[in-house]
Scaffold this active site. Structure first.
Site, PDB file in Angstrom:
ATOM      1  N   HIS A  55       0.760  -1.392  -0.138  1.00 45.09           N
ATOM      2  CA  HIS A  55      -0.045   0.019  -0.013  1.00 45.09           C
ATOM      3  C   HIS A  55       0.767   1.374  -0.062  1.00 45.09           C
ATOM      4  CE1 HIS A  55      -2.647  -2.684   2.196  1.00 45.09           C
ATOM      5  NE2 HIS A  55      -3.472  -2.445   1.153  1.00 45.09           N
ATOM      6  N   SER A  61      -2.689  -8.014   3.311  1.00 40.05           N
ATOM      7  CA  SER A  61      -3.195  -7.990   4.616  1.00 40.05           C
ATOM      8  C   SER A  61      -3.536  -9.485   5.113  1.00 40.05           C
ATOM      9  CB  SER A  61      -4.416  -7.117   4.360  1.00 40.05           C
ATOM     10  OG  SER A  61      -3.996  -5.934   4.251  1.00 40.05           O
TER      11      SER A  61
END
Length: 285
Positions: free
Chosen positions: A39, A188
């Site tokens: 990210h 994640s």
């Protein structure tokens, strides 16, 4: 400029409009939080290519199906906010589900053909939820450019197609997949893996590398690629294959022959209870 945190659609729209009226460009990175280096790499690129940087953190309920991990999806709001501030995010948009989907919400965006195979077949309705929330975020943020990782290759194709077909005034910027030192794509969901499962999870990357080596040797039969990838994944006791495919990088349709114009090897595998995805453009094309 100090980072502003905005939770309402009206507040986010007002912030963006004020800056756009002054001729500033806005780079946008939408996320579901639990931020990792993948990210942050998107944010760094958007930071360098635009006057302002907006990030959003929203775990979107409409892209989760029944019995999927919405409630248990990892969340770290305080850590995420600190990372965004360190990167230089100018505005962090953190709406609630109620803010994004009012009590009488009934409008959805469906991108038909490119949503159908692969994860679209495994997770019915998933890409309808993705396309809908990204449309809403684009409308709210008013970004000049939006940045997406190539790890979620089908998602990237869905969003690119949607922007083209609906004449959306935002530039989509694909960014390379970031990987751990052993090749596992950053995600994640990697946090769900036990230490033993984490060791086994590298089989996805190794299967893709095996396919890429086959491409380098000029193999033209798609079944040879599927066989070598399956053989590698099936060596791991915790691995359950959702799909392993060789497809056209643009249409995501299965290939009946492989030539030098390129191919996309793409797979989804459960390691224990954790569903992981990865892909590779063979030959780097």
């Amino acid at each position: 400029m100090k980072m502003e945190t905005l939770q309402t659609t009206t507040g986010m729209k007002e912030w963006s409009r004020n800056h756009l009226r002054q001729g500033r460009t806005i780079g946008f990175v939408p996320t579901m939080g639990y931020l990792h280096e993948g990210h942050l790499s998107l944010m760094r690129r958007a930071r360098t290519e635009n006057d302002l940087l907006v990030a959003s953190i929203f775990v979107n309920p409409t892209q989760f199906g029944q019995n999927e991990d919405l409630d248990s999806y990892p969340r770290s709001p305080e850590s995420d906010a600190a990372k965004c501030a360190d990167i230089g995010v100018d505005a962090l948009f953190t709406p609630t589900p109620r803010e994004m989907y009012g009590p009488d919400f009934q409008t959805y965006v469906d991108v038909e053909r490119v949503s159908g195979p692969l994860c679209g077949a495994s997770r019915p309705g998933h890409f309808r939820g993705v396309a809908t929330v990204v449309t809403k975020l684009f409308n709210i943020v008013g970004a000049t450019a939006a940045y997406f990782g190539q790890k979620d290759y089908q998602q990237l194709q869905v969003i690119t197609t949607m922007v083209r077909d609906l004449n959306m005034d935002v530039r989509i910027v694909p960014c390379p997949t970031l990987r751990e030192s052993d090749g596992l794509a950053m995600s994640s969901r990697n946090s769900y893996l036990s230490p033993e499962e984490r060791k086994q999870a590298v089989c996805l990357y190794q299967a893709l590398n095996a396919a890429d080596a086959l491409f380098g040797r000029g193999e033209g039969n798609p079944q040879a690629y599927l066989s070598i990838m399956r053989d590698r994944v099936e060596q791991e006791p915790s691995a359950q294959i959702d799909y392993i495919e060789l497809v056209d990088p643009r249409t995501l349709e299965n290939l009946d022959h492989v030539d030098r114009s390129g191919a996309l090897a793409i797979l989804a595998v459960r390691i224990g209870k954790t569903r992981l995805i990865d892909n590779m453009l063979l030959g780097g094309v």
